[in-house]
Design a protein around this motif. Structure first.
Motif, mmCIF file in Angstrom:
data_model
loop_
_atom_site.group_PDB
_atom_site.id
_atom_site.type_symbol
_atom_site.label_atom_id
_atom_site.label_comp_id
_atom_site.label_asym_id
_atom_site.label_seq_id
_atom_site.Cartn_x
_atom_site.Cartn_y
_atom_site.Cartn_z
ATOM 1 N N ALA A 76 16.172 -2.919 -3.649
ATOM 2 C CA ALA A 76 14.707 -3.000 -3.670
ATOM 3 C C ALA A 76 14.059 -1.751 -4.250
ATOM 4 N N GLY A 77 14.737 -1.148 -5.235
ATOM 5 C CA GLY A 77 14.194 0.024 -5.903
ATOM 6 C C GLY A 77 14.676 1.349 -5.363
ATOM 7 N N ASN A 78 15.420 1.328 -4.267
ATOM 8 C CA ASN A 78 15.850 2.585 -3.639
ATOM 9 C C ASN A 78 16.868 3.355 -4.472
ATOM 10 N N ILE A 79 17.759 2.646 -5.179
ATOM 11 C CA ILE A 79 18.839 3.325 -5.900
ATOM 12 C C ILE A 79 18.281 4.211 -7.012
ATOM 13 N N GLY A 80 17.441 3.644 -7.858
ATOM 14 C CA GLY A 80 16.878 4.423 -8.949
ATOM 15 C C GLY A 80 15.949 5.520 -8.467
ATOM 16 N N THR A 81 15.128 5.214 -7.459
ATOM 17 C CA THR A 81 14.202 6.216 -6.938
ATOM 18 C C THR A 81 14.945 7.367 -6.291
ATOM 19 N N ASP A 82 16.052 7.080 -5.651
ATOM 20 C CA ASP A 82 16.868 8.129 -5.038
ATOM 21 C C ASP A 82 17.427 9.093 -6.086
ATOM 22 N N GLN A 83 17.775 8.575 -7.258
ATOM 23 C CA GLN A 83 18.276 9.446 -8.323
ATOM 24 C C GLN A 83 17.223 10.462 -8.736
ATOM 25 N N VAL A 84 15.972 10.034 -8.724
ATOM 26 C CA VAL A 84 14.886 10.953 -9.050
ATOM 27 C C VAL A 84 14.693 11.957 -7.922
ATOM 28 N N ALA A 85 14.736 11.482 -6.685
ATOM 29 C CA ALA A 85 14.556 12.369 -5.531
ATOM 30 C C ALA A 85 15.592 13.485 -5.503
ATOM 31 N N LYS A 86 16.777 13.219 -6.032
ATOM 32 C CA LYS A 86 17.860 14.205 -5.991
ATOM 33 C C LYS A 86 18.010 14.984 -7.307
ATOM 34 N N ALA A 87 17.122 14.738 -8.263
ATOM 35 C CA ALA A 87 17.202 15.422 -9.555
ATOM 36 C C ALA A 87 16.558 16.807 -9.483
ATOM 37 N N ALA A 88 16.841 17.614 -10.477
ATOM 38 C CA ALA A 88 16.213 18.930 -10.571
ATOM 39 C C ALA A 88 14.713 18.764 -10.790
ATOM 40 N N PRO A 89 13.885 19.563 -10.112
ATOM 41 C CA PRO A 89 12.422 19.407 -10.217
ATOM 42 C C PRO A 89 11.833 20.114 -11.437
ATOM 43 N N ASP A 90 12.411 19.848 -12.594
ATOM 44 C CA ASP A 90 11.992 20.540 -13.809
ATOM 45 C C ASP A 90 11.147 19.678 -14.738
ATOM 46 N N GLY A 91 10.829 18.457 -14.299
ATOM 47 C CA GLY A 91 9.984 17.582 -15.105
ATOM 48 C C GLY A 91 10.736 16.726 -16.103
ATOM 49 N N LYS A 118 8.828 13.516 1.559
ATOM 50 C CA LYS A 118 9.390 14.869 1.466
ATOM 51 C C LYS A 118 10.117 15.123 0.155
ATOM 52 N N ASP A 119 10.663 14.088 -0.444
ATOM 53 C CA ASP A 119 11.587 14.277 -1.567
ATOM 54 C C ASP A 119 11.005 13.918 -2.930
ATOM 55 N N LEU A 120 9.729 13.542 -2.963
ATOM 56 C CA LEU A 120 9.111 13.159 -4.232
ATOM 57 C C LEU A 120 7.788 13.896 -4.446
ATOM 58 N N THR A 121 7.436 14.080 -5.706
ATOM 59 C CA THR A 121 6.148 14.656 -6.084
ATOM 60 C C THR A 121 5.266 13.548 -6.659
ATOM 61 N N PRO A 122 4.180 13.194 -6.004
ATOM 62 C CA PRO A 122 3.261 12.192 -6.570
ATOM 63 C C PRO A 122 2.611 12.731 -7.844
ATOM 64 N N ILE A 123 2.531 11.887 -8.879
ATOM 65 C CA ILE A 123 1.922 12.318 -10.146
ATOM 66 C C ILE A 123 0.679 11.501 -10.471
ATOM 67 N N VAL A 124 0.806 10.164 -10.536
ATOM 68 C CA VAL A 124 -0.378 9.365 -10.817
ATOM 69 C C VAL A 124 -0.137 7.897 -10.461
ATOM 70 N N LEU A 125 -1.175 7.259 -9.938
ATOM 71 C CA LEU A 125 -1.160 5.818 -9.707
ATOM 72 C C LEU A 125 -1.352 5.116 -11.043
ATOM 73 N N VAL A 126 -0.484 4.169 -11.357
ATOM 74 C CA VAL A 126 -0.571 3.465 -12.638
ATOM 75 C C VAL A 126 -1.445 2.226 -12.522
ATOM 76 N N GLY A 127 -1.216 1.414 -11.504
ATOM 77 C CA GLY A 127 -2.012 0.210 -11.349
ATOM 78 C C GLY A 127 -1.700 -0.510 -10.058
ATOM 79 N N GLU A 128 -2.501 -1.512 -9.747
ATOM 80 C CA GLU A 128 -2.318 -2.311 -8.535
ATOM 81 C C GLU A 128 -2.453 -3.796 -8.862
ATOM 82 N N ILE A 129 -1.564 -4.595 -8.275
ATOM 83 C CA ILE A 129 -1.646 -6.047 -8.413
ATOM 84 C C ILE A 129 -1.998 -6.620 -7.037
ATOM 85 N N PRO A 130 -3.177 -7.204 -6.880
ATOM 86 C CA PRO A 130 -3.528 -7.773 -5.585
ATOM 87 C C PRO A 130 -2.719 -9.024 -5.294
#
Length: 327
Positions: A76-91, A118-130
Motif C-alpha cells: 500500500a505504498g509503504n515499500i517505496g516510501t520507506d526507501q525515501v525515509a531511509k535515504a540520505a537527506p541531500d535532496g 519523524k522520518d520524512l520532510t514534507p515539501i508540498v501538497l500536489v492535489g486532492e481527490i474527493p
C-alpha cells in the motif's frame, strides 16, 4: 591585550553560524548537480505516476538535471516510501506518494518500517481527490440526507460498497457510519469496477469511493451523486452537494504530496516547493490534475505538515474503532 574567553566564544559562534548559512546557500544554489530520483510507491500508469512524470519533466527542464521517476510498488505504498525515509537527506531522493503512506498506513499495519512524522520532510501538497457517495435510480434517494433517512428506517437493509479493505473508501464508509450513527451494511470489493457492477445490478445500494471513476456516470445521469466528501463542491460535478452542507461531518479525500527524507536542508525544500507550485498552477498542471478528478494543491511545507498531522489523528480514531488491519 588579552581577549576575554566569552568574547572569543561569541566570535566563534558567529563564525559558525555564518559558515552554516553559507553552506545552506551553497546547497540550494548548486542543487541539483546530478540526477534526482523521484520514487512513486505505486505501479506505473496510475494517476500518481502520471502526475509525478509531469512534475519530473518540468523540474528537469527548469533545474537542468534529470528527475527520474522510479516506481517501487508494494504494501500500500509503504515499500517505496520507506526507501525515501531511509535515504540520505541531500535532496537527491524524493517521493510523490499519497495519504496512505503519509498518514493512514501507520495505523493499518502493526509493523511499519518508518514513521512519516519523524522520518520524512514534507515539501508540498500536489492535489486532492474527493470521495463521492453514489447510488442509482433504483434507490429512492436523491441525496445523502434522504439515503440516511431510508437506512435509519430499515437498519441493516441498505448496503454501501467500497474499493477494498483499508482503502480510503473503506475508511470513509466507517467515518460515515460513525458520524451519522447509521446501521449500514459495508461491502468491500477489490477495486471500483466490481463495486460498480454490483451497484448497477442492484446487489448494493450505494458506493463510497474516490470520485474519479464515477464522474462520467454522474455527468451522464447514470448514477446519482448523493454527496461529495470535500469541503466544497467538486467542480466536475457542481450539482452534487457536499456531505457537510447536508449536515453530516464527513470529510475524506485521497491526497498526494512530494516529500523527502527527514533532515533535508531547508533551502532545497524551499526551492522544490517553489518550483513545484509553479508546475501545479500552470495550465498544463491544472489540466493534468483535473483529468484524474483532482483539485490542485500547492502551498507551503508547513501546510502539508499540518495536513499530515490532522489526517493522521482523524483516521487513527476511525481505524482503531473499526479494528481495520492490513497485516
Amino acid at each position: 591585550m588579552k581577549k576575554h574567553p566569552r568574547i572569543l566564544a561569541c566570535a566563534a559562534a558567529i563564525l559558525a553560524l555564518s559558515a552554516t548559512a553559507a553552506c545552506a546557500k551553497d546547497d540550494a544554489s548548486s542543487w541539483p548537480s546530478k540526477p534526482v530520483r523521484l520514487i512513486v510507491p505505486f505501479p506505473a500508469g496510475g494517476s500518481t505516476d502520471v502526475v509525478a512524470r509531469l512534475i519530473a519533466e518540468r523540474l528537469g527542464q527548469k533545474l537542468g538535471q534529470q528527475f527520474v521517476v522510479d516506481n517501487r510498488p508494494g504494501a500500500a505504498g509503504n515499500i517505496g516510501t520507506d526507501q525515501v525515509a531511509k535515504a540520505a537527506p541531500d535532496g537527491y531522493t524524493l517521493t510523490l506518494t499519497t495519504s496512505g503512506p503519509l498518514a493512514n498506513n501507520k495505523y493499518l499495519y502493526k509493523s511499519m518500517p518508518y514513521d512519516p512524522a519523524k522520518d520524512l520532510t514534507p515539501i508540498v501538497l500536489v492535489g486532492e481527490i474527493p470521495l463521492v457517495v453514489v447510488s442509482t435510480d433504483k434507490t429512492p434517494a436523491k441525496n445523502l440526507k434522504e439515503f440516511i433517512a431510508l437506512a435509519k428506517a430499515a437498519p441493516g437493509k441498505y448496503s454501501i460498497g467500497n474499493p477494498g479493505n483499508g482503502t480510503i473508501g473503506h475508511l470513509a464508509y466507517e467515518l460515515l457510519r460513525h458520524n451519522t450513527k447509521t446501521d449500514f451494511l459495508g461491502v468491500p470489493y477489490k477495486g471500483d469496477t466490481p463495486a460498480m457492477t454490483d451497484l448497477l445490478g442492484g446487489s448494493i445500494q450505494a458506493i463510497v469511493a474516490p470520485i474519479t471513476a464515477f464522474i462520467p456516470q454522474i455527468q451522464g445521469g447514470k448514477m446519482n451523486g448523493l454527496a461529495v466528501t470535500s469541503k466544497k463542491r467538486f467542480p466536475g460535478t457542481p450539482d452534487v452537494p457536499t456531505a457537510i452542507e447536508q449536515g453530516f461531518d464527513v470529510e475524506a479525500s485521497v491526497w498526494f504530496a512530494v516529500a523527502g527524507p527527514a533532515g533535508m536542508p531547508r533551502p532545497i525544500v524551499d526551492k522544490l516547493n517553489r518550483e513545484i507550485n509553479v508546475v501545479l498552477n500552470s495550465p498544463e498542471g491544472r489540466a493534468k490534475l483535473e483529468q484524474f478528478g483532482a483539485v490542485v494543491g500547492g502551498g507551503t511545507p508547513e501546510q502539508l505538515d499540518s495536513l499530515m498531522k490532522v489526517e493522521s489523528a482523524k483516521w487513527k480514531r476511525i481505524i482503531e474503532e473499526a479494528n481495520i488491519r492490513l497485516d
